[in-house]
Motif scaffolding. Sequence first.
Motif, PDB file in Angstrom:
ATOM      1  N   ASN A   1       0.870  -1.020   0.095  1.00  0.00           N
ATOM      2  CA  ASN A   1      -0.017   0.063   0.028  1.00  0.00           C
ATOM      3  C   ASN A   1       1.106   1.151  -0.161  1.00  0.00           C
ATOM      4  N   LEU A   2       0.223   2.356  -0.557  1.00  0.00           N
ATOM      5  CA  LEU A   2       1.005   3.801  -0.446  1.00  0.00           C
ATOM      6  C   LEU A   2       1.326   3.945   0.962  1.00  0.00           C
ATOM      7  N   GLY A   3       2.512   4.437   1.210  1.00  0.00           N
ATOM      8  CA  GLY A   3       3.012   4.750   2.430  1.00  0.00           C
ATOM      9  C   GLY A   3       3.495   3.612   3.443  1.00  0.00           C
ATOM     10  N   ASP A   4       2.992   2.474   3.119  1.00  0.00           N
ATOM     11  CA  ASP A   4       3.566   1.269   3.942  1.00  0.00           C
ATOM     12  C   ASP A   4       4.905   0.808   3.677  1.00  0.00           C
ATOM     13  N   ILE A   5       5.884   1.663   3.999  1.00  0.00           N
ATOM     14  CA  ILE A   5       7.190   1.240   3.458  1.00  0.00           C
ATOM     15  C   ILE A   5       7.837  -0.069   3.784  1.00  0.00           C
ATOM     16  N   ASN A   6       7.598  -0.529   5.246  1.00  0.00           N
ATOM     17  CA  ASN A   6       8.198  -1.894   5.578  1.00  0.00           C
ATOM     18  C   ASN A   6       7.199  -2.899   5.291  1.00  0.00           C
TER      19      ASN A   6
ATOM     20  N   SER B   1       5.223   5.412  12.691  1.00  0.00           N
ATOM     21  CA  SER B   1       6.496   6.291  12.601  1.00  0.00           C
ATOM     22  C   SER B   1       7.588   5.627  12.020  1.00  0.00           C
ATOM     23  N   VAL B   2       7.395   4.129  12.006  1.00  0.00           N
ATOM     24  CA  VAL B   2       8.575   3.274  11.342  1.00  0.00           C
ATOM     25  C   VAL B   2       8.580   3.744   9.853  1.00  0.00           C
ATOM     26  N   ASP B   3       7.354   3.832   9.358  1.00  0.00           N
ATOM     27  CA  ASP B   3       7.251   4.191   7.742  1.00  0.00           C
ATOM     28  C   ASP B   3       7.999   5.741   7.925  1.00  0.00           C
ATOM     29  N   VAL B   4       7.495   6.587   8.524  1.00  0.00           N
ATOM     30  CA  VAL B   4       7.678   8.046   8.589  1.00  0.00           C
ATOM     31  C   VAL B   4       9.387   8.225   8.593  1.00  0.00           C
ATOM     32  N   SER B   5      10.069   7.255   9.557  1.00  0.00           N
ATOM     33  CA  SER B   5      11.675   7.483   9.441  1.00  0.00           C
ATOM     34  C   SER B   5      12.085   6.824   8.522  1.00  0.00           C
ATOM     35  N   GLY B   6      11.458   5.975   8.046  1.00  0.00           N
ATOM     36  CA  GLY B   6      12.390   4.976   6.824  1.00  0.00           C
ATOM     37  C   GLY B   6      12.085   6.089   5.503  1.00  0.00           C
ATOM     38  N   ILE B   7      11.048   7.214   5.318  1.00  0.00           N
ATOM     39  CA  ILE B   7      11.260   8.072   4.268  1.00  0.00           C
ATOM     40  C   ILE B   7      12.113   9.309   4.578  1.00  0.00           C
ATOM     41  N   MET B   8      12.287   9.451   5.954  1.00  0.00           N
ATOM     42  CA  MET B   8      13.376  10.560   6.129  1.00  0.00           C
ATOM     43  C   MET B   8      14.867   9.912   5.917  1.00  0.00           C
ATOM     44  N   LYS B   9      15.039   8.608   6.256  1.00  0.00           N
ATOM     45  CA  LYS B   9      16.367   8.101   6.118  1.00  0.00           C
ATOM     46  C   LYS B   9      16.898   7.918   4.729  1.00  0.00           C
ATOM     47  N   GLU B  10      15.907   7.612   3.737  1.00  0.00           N
ATOM     48  CA  GLU B  10      16.129   7.783   2.418  1.00  0.00           C
ATOM     49  C   GLU B  10      16.430   8.944   1.897  1.00  0.00           C
TER      50      GLU B  10
ATOM     51  N   ALA C   1       8.277   3.589  -4.565  1.00  0.00           N
ATOM     52  CA  ALA C   1       6.899   3.869  -5.391  1.00  0.00           C
ATOM     53  C   ALA C   1       5.955   4.043  -4.057  1.00  0.00           C
ATOM     54  N   ALA C   2       6.050   3.299  -2.965  1.00  0.00           N
ATOM     55  CA  ALA C   2       5.130   3.360  -1.915  1.00  0.00           C
ATOM     56  C   ALA C   2       5.427   4.764  -1.082  1.00  0.00           C
ATOM     57  N   ALA C   3       6.786   5.392  -1.271  1.00  0.00           N
ATOM     58  CA  ALA C   3       6.924   6.547  -0.497  1.00  0.00           C
ATOM     59  C   ALA C   3       6.963   7.930  -1.111  1.00  0.00           C
ATOM     60  N   ASP C   4       6.474   7.836  -2.347  1.00  0.00           N
ATOM     61  CA  ASP C   4       6.250   9.137  -3.118  1.00  0.00           C
ATOM     62  C   ASP C   4       4.824   9.314  -2.843  1.00  0.00           C
TER      63      ASP C   4
END
Length: 295
Positions: free
Chosen positions: A214-219, A226-235, A253-256
């Motif tokens: 899903n969109l935004g579900d990075i892991n 917050s795990v997904d949020v911090s993943g985006i910030m790390k990238e 694709a999930a992070a944009d």
Amino acid sequence: MKKFISIISSAAIAAGMVSAINVNAADTAEGPSVYFKVSDEGVGVETLKYGTIFVNTKANGSYGAAFPCAVYLKDDSKKAGQVFVKWSTNNKNLKLSGLTGPVELYGSTPFKGFGAEDMNLNTFDELNVMAVNYSKISSEKPMELNGETTDAYPLACFDAKFADGAEGGSYALQVYSEGAYFSGVVERNGDGTFKEYDPADYSKPLLINASDRNLGDINNDGKWDSVDVSGIMKEYTKVSSGQDGIFDGNQRAAADINGDGMIDAVDASNLLAYYAYISGNKGNSSLNDFVKNRK
Ligand SMILES: [Ca+2]
Ligand SMILES: [Ca+2]
């Protein structure tokens, strides 16, 4: 700077290059363009804030169903006397099929005198290229429109589908104009004069981001937090400092999240706000709807 330009112009005129300058000026003006729409009514297909399409390739079983698309001509001059447009994808794992005219789904074609079967439709399977041709070559006049604009109705309709095993990442629907498979719009002035444009020069691709989650579900753990949020910030931190990113194509694709083609602090901020919104049990909007409605 102005003085420099005027010196160049004088020199060009002196050298007899006036016509060459005029040609360049015309080439930078607006010309007829082609754009695409994708139906986001199917499961796992969403139109993001900035128009990019997001597809969860696993939302409806593996690699899901084909999604309906349409191709449009935007020609503000309304002088098109002949339209031959070809399109493709930037990756054959996004496969095109089911080419039809627009009458069945949209009720009409863009141009008068063209019914359900009167345009030429061709699919070149080997190239994953489709083509449509509206042509009244016997006439010196522009074709008459059925609507107010050339894009009141699509030129043609088709389906796009991700092939089994297609990798996550950014795909695109785009005008195809290469070699014998070129695209063109002939604008007729009504007095026998005409000018031919290549819509590829004026058209932007439609980006389609494919992910297995899903969109935004990075892991890909089925939650937005917050795990997904911090993943985006790390990238974002890595890429913005010139290092290689750590995300694979599915994660990118999930992070944009807003679909602007970048993964950055705006996406992280949107996801953080959404996390607050759902964890307070306040609402049940999807992440995409939440982002699109956010000021
Ligand atoms: Ca998650
Ligand atoms: Ca973004």
